[in-house]
Every structure is written in structure tokens, then in C-alpha cells.
Design an enzyme around this catalytic site. Structure first.
Site, PDB file in Angstrom:
ATOM      1  N   LYS A 148       6.273  18.701  -4.044  1.00 17.57           N
ATOM      2  CA  LYS A 148       6.764  19.078  -2.716  1.00 17.57           C
ATOM      3  C   LYS A 148       7.912  20.081  -2.818  1.00 17.57           C
ATOM      4  O   LYS A 148       8.126  20.894  -1.924  1.00 17.57           O
ATOM      5  CB  LYS A 148       7.185  17.820  -1.955  1.00 17.57           C
ATOM      6  N   GLY A 165       0.805  -1.221   0.000  1.00 18.05           N
ATOM      7  CA  GLY A 165       0.000   0.000   0.000  1.00 18.05           C
ATOM      8  C   GLY A 165       0.833   1.264   0.000  1.00 18.05           C
ATOM      9  O   GLY A 165       0.303   2.366   0.107  1.00 18.05           O
TER      10      GLY A 165
END
Lengths: 388, 388
Positions: free
Chosen positions: A191, A173
Site C-alpha cells: 500500500k 476472519g
């Protein structure tokens, strides 16, 4: 204080869970198409109508945790224009619409806070802003994508191949079904935009920032660099130089005794350099339900408590992007030494038909252009800047 | 906002320099016996009478950067009782009189802030408090003494002896003429008291915390541990366990791929573990004129801006100190294997009349008692806990 949460996925749920433990934070509304298993008790506050939040004058702060650019952007603008503060972990939206979103907040005299957009649970952007109150930032850099770090760290430890580790990251995940935004570096790019804009009071856009990911890395790169004492990491970089901001994203061969080389699994580390404070680094979990949820709620608490922090709303826009003419040496691995690559190379060795090269000092943009040229020719190479 | 600075040494000067660059911070008075070379322009604001500060109603915040316990404590209490906020980097004073000082601030409704007492320029205590607003801290640990780290790092790099590196640290100004507070661990102990009291809303005292320094380390310890893949560092440790706080200071053999092992020169790294946020570390300069001065001024700005932060003034005092019965394995080096040491040892090897041992799992307090017993017998040993 009453708040609303728009989007009840991983981060929205994390924010809800952390909000329960915070003093005087009441979740009054949750915008979601469906309820969520285990949260049947919330059915009375769940709505699928954004107007239930925008028109509710008792809701002071709205958390936008829907992800994606639309309809998140439209909803956030509506909340800001309705005089509500907004907290968001949505880096894609913020990076793509930084000026519009921060300006709309400023015009309405409300707060737009987004500490969790870079570094997830790490209070990176908050501390970056706090530092700026009496210091000048000259550089920011760091590992800000946990998925890439997990893959690179596993390859380093196990000698495993990229595809195999990407698959495991997906099973765990950490990586999305479509992992391109992680491995091609665009998540790191978002970012970088946000971090550089805060650090330097700027309005950089994604297109200002050269970006080369780790999608062409192979086990042989990791092992070659390991033998030379380096660990490969994907880094964001932004610095002030000659009155311009130079910002870029690329793989970096970090000396094995650097802090960056020793960041394990899916963790992040992010560094600022200030004129007075020197080098300061922040390490922790860059993602995850509770860490990111906590970072979101910390922003809510800061708004509740009136914590002033110099988010650059009405921009000074003191600095603009310059060409990435920073010079460094690169490790380059390719199957063919075409003329274009050879023009950059200082020394090389050949093993089993593969060329492992060390470049002359070349500029970032020169290296990226060459890498992208090879990708376009369907003849991908891998490169990594050598960190001093 | 008008402020005063009591003590115009290294940190006081650093605070003055950083204050000049901050918005709306005016240094109105400096308490000093003499002026300072290069600061002749300040002669009109320098005073040697504390009453000039205490009676001046226009001074809102006083920075105490005198160092030492007295008269610093008396002056700080006088300022707090006069309704002035106080910011201090003075770890010795705060650690020794934590309850009295924080309580006096609370009773007067003023702020006592001390971010720079642990970690110098690193916003460690500030972020520790910020985290606590919606999380529970379960552990804090870290390298908080730059002098010891400089000595240990140089010994590791150069294979040099302790005395030689201590001398160089003194020549560089990292270590005091009397280095005992650094190398015997008492400086780290003060920072442990303060960090643990903030993390756990406690009122620990120095005597609650077992402390073993690096004064008995030798080059052979560094090289033996290096060969086993470890780097020796001096660490503060504090954790919640069985409803008690276990806090101690000791040398730790850190795996060479840990962040701690890769902290170079006189830098610090400090880590918190929170139930939701997980592990988070803060790295940077733990001392120095401008970094510490900046940290002090950041506290002043937080007071000016009314930043609420839950410094534990009226203590919950929820947790008290328990016996350090945490179990770990230790590296032990001694010239004699007396019965007392042998009772702790699992395996050992002898080389040139020196015994290099690995202990069974033993408690912290058992190991410290044995180490101190050997010191008392003028037969010092060295030990270091093995970090997993």
C-alpha cells in the site's frame, strides 16, 4: 454499462451486491470456478473461461477480484489489451507490477483504477489524486492494515499477548491462516508503494522501501509505551525530502492524543500533507466485503461517468527513491544490549532482565538494519519510532 | 477555461493563488471595490461592475467569495440565469436560500458547487455526494467550526477561561470581532443544513434545527468533564430515523479516546455513516485562505472536467424534518436547581454552590428547550450530550 467480475470471493461478491444498487451497472459475466452458495440464480452468467469476457465486446469494464499475482496479472493485461477498462482491489499484483500495468492501460487508452488497493473502503487514492490537480503532495502516512491495528488495539485495551490476539483476529476472519503478510508489514508495504507512486508520480518498487513489522512485539512493549503516554501502531510513511522520496514501514509510538492512537479495532486512517491544503486525514474501514466492494463500484461509476483523474499512467517519474536517512528517536526493547544496539542507545532502564531503551536520533535505515540483523541472529528485538 | 472571482477578500485571494497553479484555469475578471495590496498587477482585470462579468460570454465559471447574503445572492442568481456555473464558499447565503439557488441552477442547466461551504478545505460534501452514488447515508455528524474547536481545545489544554481564549482566537484572526455566529452555533447550523440536505436529498431550513452553542461554557465545565474522561466539542448532528430527518447542533462530551476528542486547534472532523460503507471520517483544515481557496478551485476543475456528481438540484425531497426526539443523557451545570431542571436530572453533585448534574435519558428538544428557557430567564446553564 455492462461489466464483468473476475473472481467471486469476498470482494467480488461485495462488488456484485453494491453494483445491484447502482444506476446503470449490469453484471454480465462472472469468472469463477464454481458458483457460490446463495447465488444459484447467477449460474447462467458464471463462466470459467476468461475468453468469454475478453471476446465480449459489450463488456466495458472488468473488475479483477481474484487476488494473488498470477493468473490475475495475465488476465488483467489481456483485458487492457482488449480495450477494456479494469478496476482492481489487488494490491499485491499492482505493487509488484505497477509500471507494466499502468503503462499497458495508457498504451491502450483505457482506465486502470484501483482506489480500493489502499484503504479498502476509504476513498484515499481517489482523494489523493483529486488533491494533486492543484496542489503538491509532500507527505503521505497512515495506518493501512486493519489486522495489525486490531491486534495492537486489543493488546492495548486488554493487556493481552500478541499470539493470543493474533489467534482471535484469525478466528474473526481479520487475519489469514498465514498472517505473515500482515504482521511482517508486507501488506502495508504494498500500500506504501501504491500510495507513494500516486502521491509523487513515481515508480517505486517494494525493494526500495525498508519494512519492519510487528511480529516481534510483546505485551511488555505495549504496557511500557502506554505508561509513557504512547500507543503503538504500524505506519506507512513516504515523504519528499531533498528531491528524493523517502518511504518506509515501521511500528510507531503515537502520542495517546494523536488521531492515529485513537483508531480502534480494524479501522484505518490515512493522511496526506499538501503544500496548500495542509494536513488532511481519511478514516474508515480498510477492508470488508461491502466497504471494499463499494469502493470498487465507485471506481466503475467514475469510469462510466468519464470522471477524469490524473492516475499517473505515462509516468513523469519525476522523483526516485532515496536512502531512508530521515532521523528520529526510537524505543528499543531487547534482552541483550549488544554493542550494535548500544551504539544507538541514549538512555535505558532494565527490568526483569529486559532492556527498555530510548535511542539517540538515528536514521530509519540504521534502525531497520539493526532490527533485521537481530532477527537474522535469531535474537529478535522490537522497536518503534517516537512520533512528535 | 475563463473564470471570474466576485469578492477579493481572504477566500477570493486564496482561490486566485491556487488557480494560478492549476492547469487551464484563467482568472479573467475580479469584482472588487478596490484593488488589494500586493496585487497591483491585477488592476486591468478588477472591476466594480457586476455586468462586466455577467455580459462576458467568455467567462464560464464565477466564484462568489463576497460573503454575506446580499448582494451575493442577487449576483449569484444573475450569473446562474446568464448560463454561468457558480462555485461558492458562502454557507450563510446557501443555507438561507438553498432551494432557490439549487433550483435556479437546475433550471438553467448549469452547475452550482459549494464543497467549501462545510469543512472549508476538507472535501467533505464532494465525498458525501460521491458515496451516495451507490450507498444510502443514514447519519452525518462532526466538528465543523474551527473557532469553537480552537477555544474548547485551548480551554482543555490550559484550563483557561472562555472569555480569555475567545480573545486569543480573535487576536489570531480565527474569530470575528463579533463572534456570536461561531460561539452561538449558527455557523455550525448553516453547515448542518447544507450537509443534511446533501446527505438526505432534503430541503431543511435553519429553523428546523435546534441549536445550542458554547457561549455559556466555563472553565469548570471543561475540568469537571475532563476528570470524568470527556472532552467537550460542538457538534453538528443529522440522522435518518423513523422516516424523518433529525438534525441538531449542541455541545457534546466526547470520550477522550474518540477521534472527535483528539481534534486539535482549529481543525475539523466530519463523519458519514453509510449502509454499506459504514463509518467514514474526513479530517483537516476547516478554514483558511489557501485550504478554502483550494477547495473552491477543485470545484472549478470538476466543472471544467465535466465530473458528474449528484448535487440534489431538482430535489427528490424524499425526507422532511422531524422533531428531535432522539434520546440521550446530558451533563448539566447550573447555579440553581429549579424545578424544570430537576425534572431532567438523574444524579448531581454540588461544589462551591454549583450543581453538576447527569440527566436521565431525555430528548434533544426537551434539553434544548430547557437550556433556552434558562437563557431567557437570564440564568444561563451549560449542557453537553454524553457520547457513548
Amino acid at each position: 454499462m455492462n461489466i464483468a467480475i473476475m473472481g467471486f470471493g469476498t470482494v467480488g461478491t461485495g462488488a456484485y451486491e453494491v453494483a445491484k444498487t447502482a444506476y446503470d451497472i449490469n453484471v454480465k459475466r462472472i469468472l469463477a470456478r464454481h458458483g457460490r452458495e446463495g447465488y444459484e440464480n447467477l449460474k447462467d452468467i458464471i463462466t470459467n473461461d476468461i475468453e468469454d469476457i475478453i471476446r465480449d465486446k459489450d463488456i466495458d469494464v472488468v473488475i479483477e477480484s481474484m487476488g494473488g499475482i498470477e493468473p490475475a496479472r495475465t488476465y488483467v493485461l489481456a483485458c487492457l489489451n482488449a480495450g477494456k477498462h479494469v478496476v482492481t482491489p489487488n494490491k499485491n499484483m499492482l505493487s509488484a507490477h505497477f509500471e507494466e500495468l499502468t503503462e499497458t492501460a495508457a498504451q491502450n487508452g483505457v482506465e486502470l483504477r484501483f482506489t480500493s488497493t489502499a484503504g479498502g473502503g476509504i476513498p484515499w487514492l481517489f482523494n489523493l489524486m483529486r488533491t494533486k490537480r492543484c496542489d503538491t503532495i509532500t507527505e503521505v502516512r497512515g495506518i493501512v492494515n486493519g489486522t495489525c491495528n486490531y491486534i495492537l488495539d486489543s493488546m492495548y485495551d486488554k493487556g493481552a499477548d500478541f499470539a493470543e490476539m493474533l489467534k482471535i483476529a484469525q478466528d474473526l476472519g481479520y487475519a489469514e491462516a498465514d498472517p505473515s503478510s500482515d504482521i511482517e508489514g508486507t501488506d502495508t508495504l504494498c500500500k506504501t508503494v501504491i500510495s507513494a507512486n500516486i502521491a509523487f508520480d513515481a515508480l517505486l518498487k517494494e525493494k526500495d522501501i525498508p519494512c519492519y513489522g510487528i511480529d516481534t512485539i510483546e505485551a511488555k512493549d505495549i504496557s511500557y509505551l502506554k505508561n509513557k503516554g504512547y500507543t503503538c501502531k504500524l505506519l506507512m510513511n513516504a515523504k519528499l525530502s531533498d528531491g528524493k522520496i523517502k518511504a518506509w514501514v515501521e511500528p510507531v509510538a503515537c502520542p495517546s492524543t494523536s488521531l492515529e492512537a485513537n483508531v480502534k479495532a480494524n479501522n484505518n486512517i490515512i493522511t496526506l500533507v499538501g503544500e496548500s491544503i495542509g494536513t488532511q486525514s481519511f478514516y474508515g474501514q480498510g477492508a470488508g466485503m461491502l466497504p471494499t466492494g463499494e469502493s470498487v463500484i465507485q471506481d466503475v461509476i467514475d469510469i462510466r461517468d468519464g470522471t477524469k483523474m490524473r492516475y499517473p499512467a505515462k509516468q513523469n517519474n519525476k522523483y526516485t527513491a532515496g536512502e531512508c536517512d530521515e532521523v528520529r528517536r526510537y524505543y528499543i526493547r531487547h534482552n541483550k544490549l549488544c554493542e550494535r544496539i548500544m551504539s544507538l542507545v541514549d538512555t535505558y532502564e532494565e527490568k526483569d532482565g529486559v532492556f527498555y531503551c530510548m535511542s539517540k536520533p538515528v536514521t530509519v535505515i540504521q534502525m531497520h538494519n539493526t532490527g533485521n540483523h537481530c532477527k537474522e541472529k535469531a535474537s529478535p528485538m522490537f522497536f518503534a519510532a517516537i512520533m512528535d
